[in-house]
Write a protein that holds these residues in place. Structure first.
Motif, PDB file in Angstrom:
ATOM      1  N   MET A   1       0.850  -1.188   0.000  1.00 16.56           N
ATOM      2  CA  MET A   1       0.000   0.000   0.000  1.00 16.56           C
ATOM      3  C   MET A   1       0.889   1.243   0.000  1.00 16.56           C
ATOM      4  O   MET A   1       1.804   1.359   0.802  1.00 16.56           O
ATOM      5  CB  MET A   1      -0.915  -0.013   1.221  1.00 16.56           C
ATOM      6  N   ASN A   2       0.616   2.156  -0.893  1.00 16.80           N
ATOM      7  CA  ASN A   2       1.394   3.381  -0.996  1.00 16.80           C
ATOM      8  C   ASN A   2       0.927   4.380   0.061  1.00 16.80           C
ATOM      9  O   ASN A   2      -0.195   4.884  -0.010  1.00 16.80           O
ATOM     10  CB  ASN A   2       1.242   3.967  -2.404  1.00 16.80           C
ATOM     11  N   PHE A   3       1.793   4.666   1.027  1.00 17.41           N
ATOM     12  CA  PHE A   3       1.415   5.554   2.122  1.00 17.41           C
ATOM     13  C   PHE A   3       1.033   6.946   1.634  1.00 17.41           C
ATOM     14  O   PHE A   3       0.210   7.620   2.241  1.00 17.41           O
ATOM     15  CB  PHE A   3       2.539   5.643   3.166  1.00 17.41           C
ATOM     16  N   GLU A   4       1.607   7.380   0.505  1.00 11.81           N
ATOM     17  CA  GLU A   4       1.324   8.729  -0.008  1.00 11.81           C
ATOM     18  C   GLU A   4      -0.122   8.898  -0.474  1.00 11.81           C
ATOM     19  O   GLU A   4      -0.597  10.022  -0.620  1.00 11.81           O
ATOM     20  CB  GLU A   4       2.285   9.063  -1.149  1.00 11.81           C
ATOM     21  N   ASN A   5      -0.805   7.787  -0.680  1.00  8.96           N
ATOM     22  CA  ASN A   5      -2.217   7.835  -1.083  1.00  8.96           C
ATOM     23  C   ASN A   5      -3.165   7.807   0.110  1.00  8.96           C
ATOM     24  O   ASN A   5      -4.371   7.989  -0.071  1.00  8.96           O
ATOM     25  CB  ASN A   5      -2.543   6.664  -2.010  1.00  8.96           C
ATOM     26  N   LEU A   6      -2.648   7.567   1.297  1.00 12.62           N
ATOM     27  CA  LEU A   6      -3.495   7.475   2.490  1.00 12.62           C
ATOM     28  C   LEU A   6      -3.895   8.856   2.992  1.00 12.62           C
ATOM     29  O   LEU A   6      -3.036   9.721   3.211  1.00 12.62           O
ATOM     30  CB  LEU A   6      -2.758   6.733   3.607  1.00 12.62           C
ATOM     31  N   GLU A   7      -5.182   9.046   3.200  1.00  9.83           N
ATOM     32  CA  GLU A   7      -5.670  10.332   3.717  1.00  9.83           C
ATOM     33  C   GLU A   7      -5.086  10.635   5.095  1.00  9.83           C
ATOM     34  O   GLU A   7      -4.793  11.781   5.403  1.00  9.83           O
ATOM     35  CB  GLU A   7      -7.203  10.348   3.767  1.00  9.83           C
ATOM     36  N   ARG A  52       6.546  -1.435   5.438  1.00  5.97           N
ATOM     37  CA  ARG A  52       7.089  -2.678   5.988  1.00  5.97           C
ATOM     38  C   ARG A  52       6.416  -3.870   5.330  1.00  5.97           C
ATOM     39  O   ARG A  52       5.273  -3.793   4.880  1.00  5.97           O
ATOM     40  CB  ARG A  52       6.881  -2.730   7.511  1.00  5.97           C
ATOM     41  N   GLU A  53       7.121  -4.987   5.329  1.00  2.00           N
ATOM     42  CA  GLU A  53       6.626  -6.192   4.668  1.00  2.00           C
ATOM     43  C   GLU A  53       5.542  -6.911   5.474  1.00  2.00           C
ATOM     44  O   GLU A  53       4.544  -7.337   4.929  1.00  2.00           O
ATOM     45  CB  GLU A  53       7.787  -7.162   4.402  1.00  2.00           C
ATOM     46  N   SER A  54       5.757  -7.044   6.773  1.00  4.07           N
ATOM     47  CA  SER A  54       4.813  -7.842   7.567  1.00  4.07           C
ATOM     48  C   SER A  54       3.711  -6.981   8.175  1.00  4.07           C
ATOM     49  O   SER A  54       3.911  -5.800   8.475  1.00  4.07           O
ATOM     50  CB  SER A  54       5.558  -8.591   8.678  1.00  4.07           C
ATOM     51  N   GLU A  55       2.559  -7.601   8.348  1.00  2.43           N
ATOM     52  CA  GLU A  55       1.426  -6.923   8.969  1.00  2.43           C
ATOM     53  C   GLU A  55       1.753  -6.551  10.418  1.00  2.43           C
ATOM     54  O   GLU A  55       1.330  -5.513  10.911  1.00  2.43           O
ATOM     55  CB  GLU A  55       0.176  -7.812   8.926  1.00  2.43           C
ATOM     56  N   LYS A  56       2.520  -7.427  11.083  1.00  2.00           N
ATOM     57  CA  LYS A  56       2.910  -7.173  12.471  1.00  2.00           C
ATOM     58  C   LYS A  56       3.745  -5.890  12.580  1.00  2.00           C
ATOM     59  O   LYS A  56       3.536  -5.080  13.478  1.00  2.00           O
ATOM     60  CB  LYS A  56       3.682  -8.377  13.011  1.00  2.00           C
ATOM     61  N   GLU A  57       4.671  -5.715  11.663  1.00  2.88           N
ATOM     62  CA  GLU A  57       5.500  -4.501  11.668  1.00  2.88           C
ATOM     63  C   GLU A  57       4.665  -3.270  11.335  1.00  2.88           C
ATOM     64  O   GLU A  57       4.839  -2.208  11.942  1.00  2.88           O
ATOM     65  CB  GLU A  57       6.645  -4.624  10.658  1.00  2.88           C
ATOM     66  N   LEU A  62       2.203   1.816  13.216  1.00  5.09           N
ATOM     67  CA  LEU A  62       0.965   2.583  13.356  1.00  5.09           C
ATOM     68  C   LEU A  62       0.660   2.847  14.819  1.00  5.09           C
ATOM     69  O   LEU A  62       0.160   3.915  15.178  1.00  5.09           O
ATOM     70  CB  LEU A  62      -0.193   1.857  12.676  1.00  5.09           C
ATOM     71  N   SER A  63       0.976   1.884  15.672  1.00  5.50           N
ATOM     72  CA  SER A  63       0.804   2.069  17.107  1.00  5.50           C
ATOM     73  C   SER A  63       1.688   3.216  17.620  1.00  5.50           C
ATOM     74  O   SER A  63       1.252   4.040  18.430  1.00  5.50           O
ATOM     75  CB  SER A  63       1.133   0.759  17.833  1.00  5.50           C
ATOM     76  N   ILE A  64       2.903   3.284  17.125  1.00  5.27           N
ATOM     77  CA  ILE A  64       3.812   4.375  17.493  1.00  5.27           C
ATOM     78  C   ILE A  64       3.258   5.708  16.991  1.00  5.27           C
ATOM     79  O   ILE A  64       3.277   6.716  17.714  1.00  5.27           O
ATOM     80  CB  ILE A  64       5.229   4.113  16.941  1.00  5.27           C
ATOM     81  N   ARG A 110      -7.900  -2.886  10.612  1.00  2.45           N
ATOM     82  CA  ARG A 110      -7.848  -3.629   9.347  1.00  2.45           C
ATOM     83  C   ARG A 110      -6.632  -4.561   9.316  1.00  2.45           C
ATOM     84  O   ARG A 110      -6.735  -5.717   8.905  1.00  2.45           O
ATOM     85  CB  ARG A 110      -7.820  -2.655   8.171  1.00  2.45           C
ATOM     86  N   ILE A 111      -5.514  -4.051   9.780  1.00  2.57           N
ATOM     87  CA  ILE A 111      -4.294  -4.871   9.823  1.00  2.57           C
ATOM     88  C   ILE A 111      -4.451  -6.002  10.831  1.00  2.57           C
ATOM     89  O   ILE A 111      -4.044  -7.134  10.576  1.00  2.57           O
ATOM     90  CB  ILE A 111      -3.061  -3.999  10.123  1.00  2.57           C
TER      91      ILE A 111
END
Length: 118
Positions: A1-7, A52-57, A62-64, A110-111
């Motif tokens: 997912m391209n972060f630059e497209n995220l609102e 990041r590659e993994s959903e966990k990362e 995002l938590s940070i 979602r993650i």
């Protein structure tokens, strides 16, 4: 997912820019440094997490970002109380931090759903 497209990234980046511009003449360098750093941390951690590659990362970064948003909100409250930040501007920024935190929470859910899939 391209972060630059995220609102959420767009909103948090814009808020970070506003902080730097509006506080550029503030002489309390400790306060200015702290609030701009927490503001900068939000879009930066969203960007890093979403690449990041993994959903966990992704979830961890995002938590940070969400925690940095709470830190920023606290500093805005203090800035208003000590008259470093105009009340109208501060209220606008507080509303933005609430919106950004809710959007981050939505991404995290979602993650988390993806993490629970077998």
């Amino acid at each position: 997912m391209n972060f630059e497209n995220l609102e959420v990234w767009k909103h948090s980046k814009a808020l970070s820019c506003e902080l730097y511009k509006d506080l550029k003449n503030l002489r309390d360098y400790g306060f200015k440094d702290q609030i701009t750093r927490s503001g900068l941390s939000v879009p930066s951690n969203i960007a890093e997490g979403m690449t990041r590659e993994s959903e966990k990362e992704k979830f961890r970064f995002l938590s940070i970002a969400k925690a940095s948003c709470a830190e920023l909100r606290t500093q805005i409250y203090i800035g208003i109380d000590i008259n470093y930040i105009d009340k109208v501007t501060g209220e606008k920024w507080l509303d933005l931090t609430r919106l950004i935190a809710a959007m981050i929470e939505g991404l995290m859910k979602r993650i988390q759903t993806n993490l629970l899939k077998p």
